[in-house]
Design a protein around this motif. Structure first.
Motif, PDB file in Angstrom:
ATOM      1  N   GLN A  97       0.816  -1.222   0.000  1.00 46.13           N
ATOM      2  CA  GLN A  97       0.000   0.000   0.000  1.00 46.13           C
ATOM      3  C   GLN A  97       0.846   1.267   0.000  1.00 46.13           C
ATOM      4  N   ASN A  98       2.106   1.191   0.443  1.00 42.35           N
ATOM      5  CA  ASN A  98       2.971   2.370   0.452  1.00 42.35           C
ATOM      6  C   ASN A  98       3.975   2.363  -0.709  1.00 42.35           C
ATOM      7  N   ASP A  99       3.704   1.540  -1.732  1.00 44.94           N
ATOM      8  CA  ASP A  99       4.587   1.472  -2.901  1.00 44.94           C
ATOM      9  C   ASP A  99       3.762   1.799  -4.146  1.00 44.94           C
ATOM     10  N   ARG A 100       3.366   3.066  -4.245  1.00 50.92           N
ATOM     11  CA  ARG A 100       2.488   3.511  -5.314  1.00 50.92           C
ATOM     12  C   ARG A 100       3.145   3.364  -6.685  1.00 50.92           C
ATOM     13  N   GLU A 101       4.433   3.554  -6.763  1.00 52.84           N
ATOM     14  CA  GLU A 101       5.123   3.516  -8.054  1.00 52.84           C
ATOM     15  C   GLU A 101       5.026   2.119  -8.679  1.00 52.84           C
ATOM     16  N   PRO A 122      -2.173  -5.357   2.779  1.00 55.45           N
ATOM     17  CA  PRO A 122      -2.802  -4.301   3.596  1.00 55.45           C
ATOM     18  C   PRO A 122      -1.934  -3.817   4.749  1.00 55.45           C
ATOM     19  N   ARG A 123      -0.675  -3.576   4.471  1.00 55.85           N
ATOM     20  CA  ARG A 123       0.236  -3.005   5.464  1.00 55.85           C
ATOM     21  C   ARG A 123       1.422  -2.413   4.717  1.00 55.85           C
ATOM     22  N   LYS A 129       9.283 -11.299   1.810  1.00 50.04           N
ATOM     23  CA  LYS A 129       8.785 -11.924   0.588  1.00 50.04           C
ATOM     24  C   LYS A 129       7.725 -12.971   0.930  1.00 50.04           C
ATOM     25  N   ALA A 130       7.942 -13.700   2.027  1.00 49.42           N
ATOM     26  CA  ALA A 130       6.991 -14.727   2.448  1.00 49.42           C
ATOM     27  C   ALA A 130       5.641 -14.109   2.792  1.00 49.42           C
ATOM     28  N   ASP A 131       5.651 -12.998   3.501  1.00 51.36           N
ATOM     29  CA  ASP A 131       4.406 -12.337   3.888  1.00 51.36           C
ATOM     30  C   ASP A 131       3.646 -11.875   2.642  1.00 51.36           C
ATOM     31  N   HIS A 139      -5.488 -13.888  -1.778  1.00 50.20           N
ATOM     32  CA  HIS A 139      -6.252 -13.219  -2.842  1.00 50.20           C
ATOM     33  C   HIS A 139      -6.683 -14.232  -3.901  1.00 50.20           C
ATOM     34  N   ILE A 140      -5.807 -15.160  -4.241  1.00 50.58           N
ATOM     35  CA  ILE A 140      -6.152 -16.203  -5.221  1.00 50.58           C
ATOM     36  C   ILE A 140      -7.355 -17.000  -4.733  1.00 50.58           C
ATOM     37  N   GLN A 141      -7.391 -17.311  -3.445  1.00 53.83           N
ATOM     38  CA  GLN A 141      -8.524 -18.045  -2.891  1.00 53.83           C
ATOM     39  C   GLN A 141      -9.825 -17.242  -3.019  1.00 53.83           C
ATOM     40  N   LEU A 142      -9.738 -15.934  -2.796  1.00 50.54           N
ATOM     41  CA  LEU A 142     -10.927 -15.086  -2.935  1.00 50.54           C
ATOM     42  C   LEU A 142     -11.423 -15.062  -4.382  1.00 50.54           C
ATOM     43  N   VAL A 143     -10.492 -14.981  -5.316  1.00 48.27           N
ATOM     44  CA  VAL A 143     -10.856 -14.987  -6.734  1.00 48.27           C
ATOM     45  C   VAL A 143     -11.516 -16.313  -7.103  1.00 48.27           C
ATOM     46  N   GLU A 144     -10.958 -17.410  -6.600  1.00 47.94           N
ATOM     47  CA  GLU A 144     -11.547 -18.726  -6.875  1.00 47.94           C
ATOM     48  C   GLU A 144     -12.977 -18.803  -6.340  1.00 47.94           C
TER      49      GLU A 144
END
Length: 735
Positions: A97-101, A122-123, A129-131, A139-144
């Motif tokens: 969320q803090n990496d707009r570029e 959301p942080r 990388k693991a997080d 997110h993939i589960q939500l899309v499924e």
């Protein structure tokens, strides 16, 4: 004093020589397994494009973590979207969320491709990388759930990876027979004198062409490389559920390595997919007299990427690997698993000791050379016998180690030569010293960090590696050749490609020309493949839809010299221009100067471009003189001579044959030649007449030139034919 130094150095030599010997015996065990199990045989590694395409495509989700990857993520996504020979896949890019570029770069691609989805952690980053990967998986589960359809395969990649065009088909081919499939990772080409970056070539080729194959065969640990790792969806979920829905350990610096260990400890079926397809290549052979020879080479289905070429970056990256693999995983998981798993854990963790011992070995060697030089300078001869007495245990160990090091050098050359050729194979030997120095510094840094962590209790921090995406000159090295692309697309078979390449060697023609002349594939098929090869959108030029003002701004002579045809306005500031091949470097700037607008290129066949240019510029004369005219097909339809379906069919065929549209009508037997001629004459307000050979003026034909008359379909007529004066009959309006 000198004798005391000799004794001290002998004391150092004992543990160094013993460690080198034990390490060499361990490596010899791997080498012998590789040889006697036949792991290097062609049958084990070969796979054909036909085999891969025969398996129906499963749905695949690619997970890409991206923290501060704005410099590479857009290029990575665009390149792989164009190159991957697969349709049933989506790419989920994890951003913060803090990496707009980085988000903006992902959004640019996502707007053009529905296969790309942005995930926002959301942080604030960086976490680890693991997080990031855990949030992508959620997110993939939500899309499924939203779509009511599950993915079959999950795949991991990094933001700078160049994925092999057939890689997704390989995972599709192997999963779910295997629960976890890891493909090789090979560094991209670097100059021969890039000593730091090239050490990754030496290490990755030996590990991924030999060591990992043995690990898999003996039932040991096959770690995930973090890229090129494919998982069966159901098995991945099982692993995630066993770890509180966190498949990736957020506290781990090497979450990919640990994930591979989780799969092995859970008794899952893992496979290291060192598979290759055969490609025909033209290479130069000979030292003094160079000659080009066509050979069959293996092309490994592997991931390519850049690795650090600066000493500080290389030490930083390797210290994270050593800290995570050798120390942190040891602390968190300990020693678990079957005997083969324990053995491979030992191989990974012994680096903490051997990386130090290698440099101590150099210290002993330099001491001995220094003592010899000092002895020669002072007339006090000194020999190695002072450290290694002949016949002693230490002497015999040194003799054995000499053979061990020679054996290692041979294997290093063999594996590097397979991917990068004999020059890099030879250079891998002096680079071994560079690699040892880097590993020593990285190990020292890792141990210092770990000791600090144990003393202070502070958690170990994730050290991100800055990624670089290769420029165009490097990408061209890995660009698929036209024949390979056609084969991968299923347009031609392996036998058809082999026959065409043989014809190419004999005739010197371009491969696309051979394919169309022999009828293997249509002109349009070649144009579409070239468009994909060069990452340009395909187009069929419509000469009659081109705005006349664009044709005026780019004169016909300039358009022919540059090999272009302006098509239309893509938007208020952009002109679309057709080309038959990637344009020259200065073509874009010349066109933008003429048009005073931005230029984008689309690719068409050479025949379509030439015909389109002739017809388009002819309109400048005809339409400016007497207004826009009906096209021949429209005129014949309106007069009831043809049906609209026939015109559409002829237009499609015209792209492949290069004929005029009237010629197609006549050849197909739909209409008589004189009707076409009369319609053309009526359309251009020119009289129509048939011409007899006796009416041709030989003198005028000679003066104009037979070649020019043939090029423009002209026939000079005798003066008495037209009732006095010179005349010319033409099969098309002149301009």
């Amino acid at each position: 004093m000198a004798d005391a130094l000799d004794l001290a150095m002998r004391a150092v030599a004992y543990p160094v020589c013993w460690s080198i010997l034990i390490n060499g015996v361990d490596d010899l065990f791997i080498d012998l397994n590789y040889i006697f199990r036949g792991l290097g045989s062609e049958g084990r590694r070969k796979v054909t494009v036909e085999d891969l395409k025969a398996v129906p495509q499963k749905r695949l989700a690619m997970m890409v973590p991206a923290w501060q990857e704005a410099a590479v993520i857009q290029q990575m996504l665009e390149l792989n979207l164009k190159q991957l020979n697969y349709t049933e896949y989506d790419i989920f890019v994890g951003t913060y969320q803090n990496d707009r570029e980085t988000q903006d770069k992902v959004d640019l691609v996502a707007r053009r491709s529905k296969q790309v989805q942005k995930v926002i952690v959301p942080r604030d980053g960086p976490t680890s990388k693991a997080d990031c990967l855990n949030w992508v998986y959620q997110h993939i589960q939500l899309v499924e759930e939203r779509r009511g359809q599950r993915y079959d395969i999950l795949l991991m990649h990094d933001a700078e990876d160049i994925i092999h065009p057939l890689a997704l088909q390989l995972y599709n081919y192997l999963i779910p027979t295997y629960d976890f499939v890891q493909t090789p990772v090979f560094p991209l080409e670097l100059p021969w004198n890039a000593w730091v970056g090239a050490t990754y070539k030496d290490e990755f080729t030996e590990h991924h062409l030999k060591d990992m194959l043995v690990r898999e065969q003996v039932g040991g640990l096959v770690p995930s490389a973090g890229v090129g790792s494919g998982f069966d969806r159901d098995t991945f979920q099982e692993i995630a559920l066993a770890h509180n829905q966190e498949a990736f350990n957020v506290a781990s610096l090497t979450e990919d390595y640990e994930l591979g260990l989780k799969f092995r400890l859970a008794n899952k079926n893992v496979y290291f997919a060192c598979r290759a397809i055969e490609r025909s290549r033209v290479v130069e052979k000979g030292i003094f007299r160079k000659r080009k020879v066509r050979v069959i080479q293996d092309e490994y289905i592997a991931t390519r990427e850049f690795f650090p070429d600066k000493l500080g970056f290389a030490i930083k990256q390797r210290s994270r690997w050593i800290l995570g693999i050798g120390l942190q995983t040891w602390e968190q998981i300990g020693w678990k698993g079957t005997l083969p798993v324990l053995y491979t854990l030992m191989r990974d963790r012994k680096a903490i000791l051997t990386n130090f011992m290698a440099v101590f070995g150099y210290m002993v060697a330099f001491y001995c050379l220094g003592r010899m030089a000092f002895g020669m300078a002072t007339d006090r001869p000194w020999t190695f016998d002072n450290i290694f007495p002949p016949g002693s245990v230490l002497w015999w160990i040194v003799m054995a180690n000499t053979l061990v090091l020679a054996w290692r050098a041979v294997w290093k050359y063999i594996t590097v030569d397979k991917i990068y050729g004999p020059v890099h194979g030879v250079l891998s030997l002096p680079r071994f010293f560079v690699s040892n120095i880097i590993n020593f510094a990285a190990t020292a840094k890792a141990v210092r960090q770990y000791v600090g962590h144990r003393i202070t209790g502070e958690p170990l921090k994730w050290l991100k590696t800055d990624h670089v995406f290769p420029d165009l000159s490097v990408l061209k090295t890995y660009q698929r050749r036209l024949g390979e692309l056609l084969q991968d697309r299923g347009d031609i078979t392996e036998d058809e490609l082999a026959e065409a390449l043989e014809l190419q060697d004999r005739t010197g023609l371009r491969l696309g020309e051979i394919m169309t002349l022999t009828g293997v594939i249509s002109t349009r098929g070649i144009a579409d493949a070239l468009a994909e090869q060069h990452a340009l959108p395909p187009v069929d030029p419509d000469s009659f839809a081109i705005p006349l003002n664009l044709l005026r701004q780019v004169p016909e002579a300039d358009a022919e010299i540059m090999g272009v045809l302006p098509l239309d306005m893509e938007d208020d500031e952009t002109v679309r221009v057709a080309v038959a091949a990637p344009p020259a470097d200065d073509t874009r700037s010349r066109l933008e100067t003429m048009l005073r607008l931005r230029v984008v290129f689309s690719l068409t066949s050479a025949t379509a471009l030439e015909q389109g240019r002739q017809r388009a510029y002819r309109r400048l004369v005809l339409e400016e003189a007497s207004g826009e005219r009906d096209r021949l097909g429209m005129r014949l339809v309106s007069s009831g001579q043809l049906q609209p379906e026939q015109v559409r069919e002829a237009l499609e065929e015209q792209v492949d044959t290069g004929e005029r549209i009237g010629e197609v009508f006549v050849r197909r037997g739909w209409i008589r030649p004189e009707i076409v001629s009369e319609a053309l004459a009526d359309r251009t307000d020119l009289p129509f007449r048939s011409v007899h050979p006796d009416e041709v003026d030989p003198g005028a034909l000679l003066a104009i030139g037979y070649g020019l008359c043939a090029l423009y379909s002209l026939i000079p007529l005798k003066s008495d034919v037209l009732g006095g004066g010179a005349g010319v009959a033409s099969a098309a309006p002149l301009h």
